[in-house]
Design an enzyme around this catalytic site. Sequence first.
Site, PDB file in Angstrom:
ATOM      1  N   HIS A   1       0.840  -1.183   0.000  1.00  0.00           N
ATOM      2  CA  HIS A   1       0.000   0.000   0.000  1.00  0.00           C
ATOM      3  C   HIS A   1       0.883   1.244   0.000  1.00  0.00           C
ATOM      4  CE1 HIS A   1       0.433  -0.787   4.467  1.00  0.00           C
ATOM      5  NE2 HIS A   1       0.889   0.442   4.363  1.00  0.00           N
TER       6      HIS A   1
HETATM    7  P1  TYD Z   1      -2.387  -4.078   7.579  1.00  0.00           P
HETATM    8  O1  TYD Z   1      -2.564  -2.708   7.064  1.00  0.00           O
HETATM    9  O2  TYD Z   1      -2.940  -5.202   6.742  1.00  0.00           O
HETATM   10  O3  TYD Z   1      -0.871  -4.372   7.894  1.00  0.00           O
HETATM   11  P2  TYD Z   1       0.360  -4.374   6.852  1.00  0.00           P
HETATM   12  O4  TYD Z   1       0.347  -3.069   6.156  1.00  0.00           O
HETATM   13  O5  TYD Z   1       1.567  -4.539   7.703  1.00  0.00           O
HETATM   14  O6  TYD Z   1       0.207  -5.522   5.912  1.00  0.00           O
HETATM   15  O7  TYD Z   1      -3.034  -4.142   9.034  1.00  0.00           O
HETATM   16  C1  TYD Z   1      -3.457  -5.350   9.623  1.00  0.00           C
HETATM   17  C2  TYD Z   1      -4.656  -5.053  10.531  1.00  0.00           C
HETATM   18  O8  TYD Z   1      -4.271  -4.231  11.623  1.00  0.00           O
HETATM   19  C3  TYD Z   1      -5.758  -4.320   9.796  1.00  0.00           C
HETATM   20  O9  TYD Z   1      -6.983  -4.845  10.265  1.00  0.00           O
HETATM   21  C4  TYD Z   1      -5.632  -2.893  10.258  1.00  0.00           C
HETATM   22  C5  TYD Z   1      -5.062  -3.044  11.658  1.00  0.00           C
HETATM   23  N1  TYD Z   1      -4.196  -1.931  12.089  1.00  0.00           N
HETATM   24  C6  TYD Z   1      -4.597  -1.152  13.160  1.00  0.00           C
HETATM   25  O10 TYD Z   1      -5.670  -1.343  13.746  1.00  0.00           O
HETATM   26  N2  TYD Z   1      -3.775  -0.157  13.576  1.00  0.00           N
HETATM   27  C7  TYD Z   1      -2.580   0.085  12.983  1.00  0.00           C
HETATM   28  O11 TYD Z   1      -1.850   1.011  13.409  1.00  0.00           O
HETATM   29  C8  TYD Z   1      -2.173  -0.737  11.860  1.00  0.00           C
HETATM   30  C9  TYD Z   1      -0.869  -0.488  11.161  1.00  0.00           C
HETATM   31  C10 TYD Z   1      -3.014  -1.733  11.456  1.00  0.00           C
END
Ligand code: TYD
Length: 138
Positions: free
Chosen positions: A52
């Site tokens: 992303h």
């Molecule tokens: P995600 O964005 O998929 O992680 P990455 O970018 O590392 O692949 O996030 C995983 C889950 O965690 C998603 O449900 C969103 C949640 N999340 C939070 O609640 N707070 C945060 O600060 C982050 C980074 C993710």
Amino acid sequence: MVANVSDLEFTPKGDARGKLIALESLTELVPFEIKRVYYIFDTTPGTVRGKHAHNVLKQVLICVSGACTIECEKPDGTKSEHRLDWPDRGLLIEGLVWRQMKDFSKDAVLLVLASEHYDESDYIRDYSEFKRQTSCCE
Ligand code: TYD
């Protein structure tokens, strides 16, 4: 449009007992106010995370244990790969940069300092949407 990727090197305060690294908001190495900290660990082998970009968010990533690789793509199409494999190394990612994290070692703990609270509306999760938004810059 802000979009920067910078390798960071932290200077440990070392003595006979070992090493310590201290990071503070609004300094050369962390040029934003830290509003959120999260960490990624116990990553399933072969997993690729991230995939992303953010419009506004600035982050410093540090692999405080083990190792992982961060792949970045800037709006002009410039790609870079950064292996974080020691706690005195970091990566500053600011603004509209497509990023993914891969090749996590079993013991990897990826610590992230972030400039904003979690806000799903700041995410661009669709690569074609990222390319569309940055098509002016190539
Ligand atoms: P995600 O964005 O998929 O992680 P990455 O970018 O590392 O692949 O996030 C995983 C889950 O965690 C998603 O449900 C969103 C949640 N999340 C939070 O609640 N707070 C945060 O600060 C982050 C980074 C993710």
